[in-house]
Each structure stands twice: as C-alpha cells, then as structure tokens.
Design a protein around this motif. Structure first.
Motif, short mmCIF file in Angstrom:
data_model
loop_
_atom_site.label_atom_id
_atom_site.label_comp_id
_atom_site.label_asym_id
_atom_site.label_seq_id
_atom_site.Cartn_x
_atom_site.Cartn_y
_atom_site.Cartn_z
N THR A 76 78.48 94.88 -74.44
CA THR A 76 78.97 94.55 -73.11
C THR A 76 80.49 94.50 -73.14
N ASP A 77 81.11 94.69 -71.99
CA ASP A 77 82.57 94.64 -71.92
C ASP A 77 83.05 93.28 -71.44
N GLY A 78 82.27 92.27 -71.77
CA GLY A 78 82.59 90.90 -71.41
C GLY A 78 81.44 90.01 -71.83
N CYS A 79 81.28 88.89 -71.13
CA CYS A 79 80.24 87.92 -71.50
C CYS A 79 79.50 87.40 -70.26
N PHE A 80 78.26 87.03 -70.49
CA PHE A 80 77.46 86.37 -69.47
C PHE A 80 77.73 84.87 -69.53
N TYR A 81 77.54 84.20 -68.43
CA TYR A 81 77.72 82.75 -68.40
C TYR A 81 76.93 82.19 -67.23
N GLY A 82 76.79 80.87 -67.24
CA GLY A 82 76.15 80.17 -66.12
C GLY A 82 74.77 80.69 -65.82
N ASN A 83 74.58 81.02 -64.57
CA ASN A 83 73.27 81.45 -64.07
C ASN A 83 73.20 82.97 -63.97
N GLY A 84 73.49 83.65 -65.08
CA GLY A 84 73.41 85.11 -65.11
C GLY A 84 74.64 85.82 -64.59
N GLU A 85 75.73 85.10 -64.40
CA GLU A 85 76.96 85.74 -63.95
C GLU A 85 77.64 86.41 -65.13
N PHE A 86 78.59 87.31 -64.84
CA PHE A 86 79.23 88.10 -65.89
C PHE A 86 80.73 88.15 -65.64
N MET A 87 81.49 87.98 -66.73
CA MET A 87 82.95 88.10 -66.65
C MET A 87 83.41 89.20 -67.61
N VAL A 88 84.15 90.17 -67.08
CA VAL A 88 84.68 91.25 -67.90
C VAL A 88 85.85 90.72 -68.71
N GLY A 89 85.92 91.11 -69.96
CA GLY A 89 87.01 90.70 -70.84
C GLY A 89 87.94 91.86 -71.14
N PRO A 90 89.00 91.61 -71.88
CA PRO A 90 89.92 92.69 -72.24
C PRO A 90 89.26 93.65 -73.24
N ARG A 91 89.77 94.85 -73.26
CA ARG A 91 89.25 95.86 -74.17
C ARG A 91 89.57 95.47 -75.62
N PRO A 92 88.56 95.46 -76.49
CA PRO A 92 88.83 95.14 -77.91
C PRO A 92 89.75 96.18 -78.54
N ILE A 93 90.57 95.73 -79.47
CA ILE A 93 91.46 96.63 -80.19
C ILE A 93 90.73 97.08 -81.46
N PRO A 94 90.41 98.38 -81.57
CA PRO A 94 89.61 98.86 -82.71
C PRO A 94 90.16 98.47 -84.07
N SER A 95 91.47 98.53 -84.26
CA SER A 95 92.03 98.19 -85.58
C SER A 95 91.81 96.72 -85.92
N ASP A 96 91.84 95.84 -84.92
CA ASP A 96 91.57 94.42 -85.15
C ASP A 96 90.11 94.21 -85.55
N LEU A 97 89.21 94.90 -84.85
CA LEU A 97 87.79 94.79 -85.19
C LEU A 97 87.53 95.33 -86.59
N GLU A 98 88.17 96.44 -86.93
CA GLU A 98 87.96 97.05 -88.24
C GLU A 98 88.42 96.12 -89.36
N ALA A 99 89.58 95.52 -89.20
CA ALA A 99 90.09 94.60 -90.23
C ALA A 99 89.17 93.39 -90.40
N ALA A 100 88.72 92.82 -89.29
CA ALA A 100 87.83 91.66 -89.36
C ALA A 100 86.47 92.05 -89.94
N PHE A 101 85.97 93.24 -89.60
CA PHE A 101 84.69 93.72 -90.12
C PHE A 101 84.78 93.92 -91.63
N ARG A 102 85.87 94.52 -92.09
CA ARG A 102 86.04 94.71 -93.54
C ARG A 102 86.01 93.37 -94.27
N LEU A 103 86.69 92.39 -93.72
CA LEU A 103 86.70 91.06 -94.33
C LEU A 103 85.30 90.48 -94.41
N GLU A 104 84.53 90.59 -93.32
CA GLU A 104 83.16 90.07 -93.32
C GLU A 104 82.28 90.81 -94.33
N VAL A 105 82.46 92.12 -94.44
CA VAL A 105 81.66 92.91 -95.39
C VAL A 105 82.03 92.50 -96.82
#
Length: 116
Positions: A76-105
């Motif tokens: 999803t490009d955001g999160c659900f909350y409350g009674n099924g409502e949805f809020m769009v969030g900012p676009r994830p930065i791929p390099s940030d996700l990659e660095a965090a994923f490597r650390l978790e792996v």
C-alpha cells in the motif's frame, strides 16, 4: 501505489550450515522485508496505530532457472486506520529501504549462524 526501482543483492556463501533453499530461510527473508517496509510505511503517516498492507511473494529462480532467491512485493502507499479509512504516505526512498533491509538480513544471518 508507487513503483519502486528493482534492486538485487547476492547472499554470501560459506556461512556454515545455513541452507538458502529451505523454506524456513525464505520465510525469514520475507519477514525481514516486511519488518523494514512496515516501519517505513508507518513512519510516513501521522496516525495512531497505523496498519500498512503488503503482499510478499518469494521467488527462488532466475531467468535461467538457477537458484536466485528474491522477493516480489506489492505494498500500500500508506496505512489504514480507524474504521477502514486510509491515509497516503510519502513515497519510500529505495536506497533507505535497501540499507535497512540489508541490516535486517545480516541480523537474521547472524542469528542463524551464532544462535544469538
């Protein structure tokens, strides 16, 4: 949803008794991705108890049917909350996700090798 650039990484060889082909390892790999992605999506919205969504599929072969474990993720490009409502969030930065994923792996591999 936003398209995220594809990335790839190789798994290190020679880590003792770890078998990258076991279902247990592949489940742990997808859990690493979910942990990183869900934190990123939750941080992108200003809500109490946001609930991100994703489908993660593990693929274990490459173009030539060689063993090449990798993940396909639709999120999803955001999160659900409350009674099924949805809020769009900012676009994830791929390099940030990659660095965090490597650390978790790496943490997951350390746990498998050292039993920590």
């Amino acid at each position: 949803m936003y398209p995220i650039a594809n990335g790839s990484s190789a798994f290190p060889k020679g880590l003792g008794d770890i078998s990258y082909t076991t279902a247990d390892f592949l489940v742990k790999l997808s859990q690493c991705a979910w942990k990183v992605l869900s934190v990123c999506l939750k941080q992108g919205v200003s809500l109490d108890d946001p609930i991100p969504g994703a489908v993660i599929a593990v693929q274990t072969f490459g173009d030539f049917l060689n063993f090449n474990p990798h993940l396909h993720i639709i999120a999803t490009d955001g999160c659900f909350y409350g009674n099924g409502e949805f809020m769009v969030g900012p676009r994830p930065i791929p390099s940030d996700l990659e660095a965090a994923f490597r650390l978790e792996v790496f943490k997951m591999l350390k746990n498998l090798v050292c039993g920590v």
